[in-house]
Scaffold this motif. Structure first.
Motif, short mmCIF file in Angstrom:
data_model
loop_
_atom_site.label_atom_id
_atom_site.label_comp_id
_atom_site.label_asym_id
_atom_site.label_seq_id
_atom_site.Cartn_x
_atom_site.Cartn_y
_atom_site.Cartn_z
N VAL A 1 0.85 -1.19 0.00
CA VAL A 1 0.00 0.00 0.00
C VAL A 1 0.88 1.24 0.00
CG1 VAL A 1 -1.74 1.28 1.29
CG2 VAL A 1 -1.83 -1.22 1.23
N LEU A 2 0.51 2.21 -0.80
CA LEU A 2 1.22 3.48 -0.84
C LEU A 2 0.63 4.39 0.22
CD1 LEU A 2 3.15 5.48 -2.24
CD2 LEU A 2 1.27 6.02 -3.80
N ASP A 3 1.47 4.83 1.14
CA ASP A 3 1.02 5.74 2.18
C ASP A 3 0.94 7.14 1.57
OD1 ASP A 3 0.52 7.31 4.38
OD2 ASP A 3 2.42 6.88 5.38
N LYS A 4 -0.28 7.58 1.28
CA LYS A 4 -0.42 8.86 0.60
C LYS A 4 0.03 10.03 1.46
CE LYS A 4 -5.32 9.77 1.41
NZ LYS A 4 -6.60 9.97 0.75
N ASN A 5 0.15 9.83 2.74
CA ASN A 5 0.61 10.90 3.62
C ASN A 5 2.09 11.22 3.42
OD1 ASN A 5 -1.91 11.29 4.85
ND2 ASN A 5 -1.55 9.53 6.18
N VAL B 1 -4.75 -0.07 -10.17
CA VAL B 1 -3.68 0.89 -9.85
C VAL B 1 -4.21 2.31 -9.67
CG1 VAL B 1 -1.85 -0.45 -10.95
CG2 VAL B 1 -3.13 1.24 -12.29
N ALA B 2 -5.51 2.48 -9.75
CA ALA B 2 -6.13 3.80 -9.65
C ALA B 2 -5.74 4.52 -8.37
CB ALA B 2 -7.65 3.69 -9.75
N HIS B 3 -5.63 3.78 -7.26
CA HIS B 3 -5.29 4.42 -5.98
C HIS B 3 -3.90 5.06 -6.01
CE1 HIS B 3 -3.82 0.30 -5.69
NE2 HIS B 3 -2.97 0.71 -4.77
N LEU C 1 4.76 17.64 -3.04
CA LEU C 1 5.13 18.23 -4.32
C LEU C 1 6.53 17.85 -4.79
CD1 LEU C 1 3.73 21.83 -3.69
CD2 LEU C 1 2.68 20.00 -5.04
N ASP C 2 7.34 17.34 -3.88
CA ASP C 2 8.72 16.97 -4.21
C ASP C 2 8.87 15.46 -4.37
OD1 ASP C 2 11.27 17.88 -4.85
OD2 ASP C 2 12.02 17.44 -2.83
N THR C 3 7.75 14.76 -4.60
CA THR C 3 7.77 13.30 -4.75
C THR C 3 7.59 12.93 -6.22
OG1 THR C 3 6.78 13.00 -2.56
CG2 THR C 3 6.67 11.14 -4.06
N TYR C 4 8.41 11.99 -6.67
CA TYR C 4 8.30 11.43 -8.01
C TYR C 4 7.93 9.96 -7.87
CZ TYR C 4 10.59 15.61 -9.72
OH TYR C 4 10.89 16.91 -10.01
N ILE C 5 6.86 9.56 -8.53
CA ILE C 5 6.41 8.17 -8.47
C ILE C 5 6.56 7.54 -9.84
CG2 ILE C 5 4.45 6.65 -8.05
CD1 ILE C 5 3.34 8.76 -6.17
N PHE C 6 7.30 6.45 -9.92
CA PHE C 6 7.43 5.69 -11.16
C PHE C 6 6.48 4.50 -11.05
CE2 PHE C 6 11.24 8.14 -11.00
CZ PHE C 6 11.63 8.32 -12.30
N ILE C 7 5.45 4.47 -11.89
CA ILE C 7 4.48 3.36 -11.87
C ILE C 7 4.88 2.39 -12.97
CG2 ILE C 7 2.07 2.68 -12.09
CD1 ILE C 7 1.30 5.45 -11.06
N CYS C 8 5.35 1.22 -12.56
CA CYS C 8 5.90 0.22 -13.48
C CYS C 8 5.18 -1.11 -13.30
CB CYS C 8 7.39 0.03 -13.24
SG CYS C 8 8.33 1.54 -13.30
N SER D 1 -3.89 9.04 -5.36
CA SER D 1 -3.13 9.51 -4.19
C SER D 1 -2.10 10.54 -4.62
CB SER D 1 -2.44 8.34 -3.50
OG SER D 1 -3.38 7.47 -2.93
N ALA D 2 -1.41 10.26 -5.71
CA ALA D 2 -0.40 11.20 -6.20
C ALA D 2 -1.04 12.51 -6.65
CB ALA D 2 0.37 10.57 -7.35
#
Length: 126
Positions: free
Chosen positions: A35-39, A60-62, A43-50, A66-67
């Protein structure tokens, strides 16, 4: 800058390799069951969805939502959510970068090369 990698299959491992070679530190690797902790997103976070695409991308919608909610930036090769939820994605187009493919094996080349019949035409978008 915080970097989160979601998915650690063939593509995720290659993304990790490239980022590491470029000197980018990955802060978290999230496998599909995690689970991705959305907390922890900002703004300084980069998420690579692979992760592989499935149906309409609901699995993968969550990650996307969240992002989007927290202002994080997304880099993805996952196609289903982007294609089926463009009305939602378009509102965050300044926060998302995507590619239709990362050179993954669609099975097309193997099917064509093993086909024993007569192939009269093959169309593709490259």
């Amino acid at each position: 800058m915080q970097v989160i990698l979601i998915g650690y299959g063939t593509v995720g491992k290659e993304v990790e390799k490239v980022l590491t070679e470029k000197g980018v530190r990955i802060d978290s690797v999230i496998r599909s069951k995690d689970v991705l902790d959305k907390n922890c997103l900002d703004l300084d976070t980069y998420i690579f969805i692979c992760v592989p695409s499935k149906e309409t991308g609901q699995d993968v919608a969550h990650y996307y939502r969240s992002a989007f909610e927290r202002g994080a930036k997304i880099i993805t090769c996952e196609k289903a959510f982007v294609a089926h939820h463009w009305d939602e994605v378009v509102n965050y187009r300044d926060k998302i970068k995507y590619s239709a493919t990362v050179g993954g094996d669609s099975g097309t080349l193997g099917a064509v090369s093993s086909y024993k019949g007569d192939i009269r035409e093959l169309s593709a978008v490259i």
